[in-house]
Design a protein around this motif. Sequence first.
Motif, mmCIF file in Angstrom:
data_model
loop_
_atom_site.group_PDB
_atom_site.id
_atom_site.type_symbol
_atom_site.label_atom_id
_atom_site.label_comp_id
_atom_site.label_asym_id
_atom_site.label_seq_id
_atom_site.Cartn_x
_atom_site.Cartn_y
_atom_site.Cartn_z
ATOM 1 N N ASP A 1 13.004 -47.207 -7.510
ATOM 2 C CA ASP A 1 14.248 -47.009 -8.253
ATOM 3 C C ASP A 1 15.317 -47.870 -7.597
ATOM 4 O OD1 ASP A 1 16.022 -45.832 -10.164
ATOM 5 O OD2 ASP A 1 16.817 -44.584 -8.546
ATOM 6 N N ARG B 1 17.153 -41.407 -16.595
ATOM 7 C CA ARG B 1 18.511 -40.914 -16.373
ATOM 8 C C ARG B 1 19.238 -40.748 -17.700
ATOM 9 N NH1 ARG B 1 18.107 -44.359 -11.832
ATOM 10 N NH2 ARG B 1 18.311 -43.178 -9.902
ATOM 11 N N GLU C 1 19.517 -36.390 -2.897
ATOM 12 C CA GLU C 1 19.457 -37.388 -3.959
ATOM 13 C C GLU C 1 18.089 -38.059 -3.979
ATOM 14 O OE1 GLU C 1 21.786 -38.000 -6.116
ATOM 15 O OE2 GLU C 1 23.624 -37.163 -5.281
ATOM 16 N N VAL D 1 14.828 -38.170 -7.005
ATOM 17 C CA VAL D 1 14.180 -39.391 -7.477
ATOM 18 C C VAL D 1 12.676 -39.325 -7.231
ATOM 19 C CG1 VAL D 1 13.992 -41.881 -7.071
ATOM 20 C CG2 VAL D 1 16.248 -40.805 -7.201
ATOM 21 N N VAL E 1 12.108 -43.483 -13.045
ATOM 22 C CA VAL E 1 13.182 -42.496 -13.092
ATOM 23 C C VAL E 1 13.879 -42.592 -14.447
ATOM 24 C CG1 VAL E 1 15.354 -41.738 -12.061
ATOM 25 C CG2 VAL E 1 13.522 -42.618 -10.605
ATOM 26 N N GLU F 1 21.929 -37.682 -13.536
ATOM 27 C CA GLU F 1 20.950 -36.675 -13.141
ATOM 28 C C GLU F 1 20.741 -35.605 -14.216
ATOM 29 O OE1 GLU F 1 23.747 -33.632 -10.515
ATOM 30 O OE2 GLU F 1 22.957 -35.445 -9.568
ATOM 31 N N THR G 1 19.043 -46.268 -6.802
ATOM 32 C CA THR G 1 19.243 -45.480 -5.583
ATOM 33 C C THR G 1 18.608 -46.129 -4.368
ATOM 34 O OG1 THR G 1 17.279 -44.169 -6.134
ATOM 35 C CG2 THR G 1 19.417 -43.278 -6.791
#
Length: 502
Positions: free
Chosen positions: A170, A297, A281, A285, A295, A365, A173
């Motif tokens: 990802d 979102r 966090e 993920v 991921v 999220e 992040t």
Amino acid sequence: MNFSYEKTSAFLRRVLVTVGAVAALAGAASAPAVAQTQAQTPMPTVALPDFSGIVEKADPAVVNIRTTATVPVRRPGLDGQDPYDLFRFFFGPDFQPPGMPGQRAPRDKTPKDNNKEPEERTVPRGVGSGFFISADGYVLTNNHVVSDATDIFVTTTDGREFKAKVVGTDERTDVALLKIDAKGLTPLPIGDDSKLKKGQWVLAIGSPFGLDSTVTAGIISAINRDTGDYLPFIQTDVAVNPGNSGGPLLNLAGEVVGINSQIISRSGGFMGISLAIPIDEVMRVVEQLRANGKVTRGRIGVQIGEVTNDVATAIGLSKAEGALVSSVEGDSPAEAAGVQPGDVILKFNDRGIARWSDLPRMVGETKPGTVAPLQVWRKGKSLTLTVKVAEIQPPKTAAKEKSNPKTEPESSSALGLTVVPVPAETQRKMKITGGVLVRQAEGAAGRAGIMEGDIVLAINDTDIANPEQFVKAAGKVDKSKAIGVLVRRGDQTQWVAVQPSK
């Protein structure tokens, strides 16, 4: 009364002896008291923590990660290349053969090699760190450690090396999940970064400059450090250098509270500021990467900016908070919900937005398909809208239009703006109604940053439909305080605080 020199000297000697004896007796009497006082109030001592127990348990779970990349082989003198390219490879592109200043040597073409495909070779790409989160070989690290790598190798502290495969990454992040084929490994326990406090001790274990199993310690310098990225970071003064990326940040219980990810440095080395991704966090993920390899979102389709103190005062907010909507994407959830440029989003899904950067994290999220309340501030009032969160898509690049209006009657105001009506074609393309086009910006408005070509949509709580209304609204404002002017520039809408000249 007469004294001789001999009598005077004898008298002074007797006085000095007497004074010395008294002082000695006083010192002897007070010495025990001083010693007793010192014994009763010892100097305070602070014991520093011993990290050896934490390191002994955590060390087997931390791994060294090295990556390789495949690159074309340089073949000087072949395939029609300059035979002196080899020298330029080592000495730089400006290298010239002796006796041939200012020009390159003639190319020596070798026809028999012209049809060969370029050969490739594998070269080292980089070194980073990681750690096990399960006994069956799942490894956490940074995305930037493994991105664009041809092969990834994981080396444990006992010297075993495994070839790893990427489960998922990802970029947003900077998290990557790897897997090696091994059992019975030592995973690190996952901590709770919400319990962290400034000043607490933390440790980093990693491979700075390839020196694996290196331990450094420090304290937490700040929590929720906003750097403009998607995530709030944990800031520490732990020594973190290139190669530490992807390694764990541990608390005194030996639990992972973050992944060391960035350093702030002018030299490229440690300068006292390092940043770690909060483990809460990261684990959100990881759950998706393990399940889907990617991921997902949420998105609502707005571009946002900061609400400054001047803007908050101008539009009637009690304090500078929330996210200022500068643009609403067409056919987006936000447009369907009724969000407008110039709105300030104060809450999303009943969660307050203290800083504008909180909104992307909250929406991101949120599971796509969720219907969430959205509290916005518009024209001095709080409104509650309902938005259905969609799945995030690659950002669209909106084309900017340069307006070339026909000659129109110009209107001026005390704010220093000369305006004309907005052409109908421009209104249609920008999906706006009304507004006035700025032909000249001087005075207070010019100092505030308003420029020729901007479109003024509102003054304070009054929508602007035409130049006449603009002049009228500008004439009624309270010149003793900042005026909120809603400005459209290209595809961005922004409140500008204008302070009229007194």
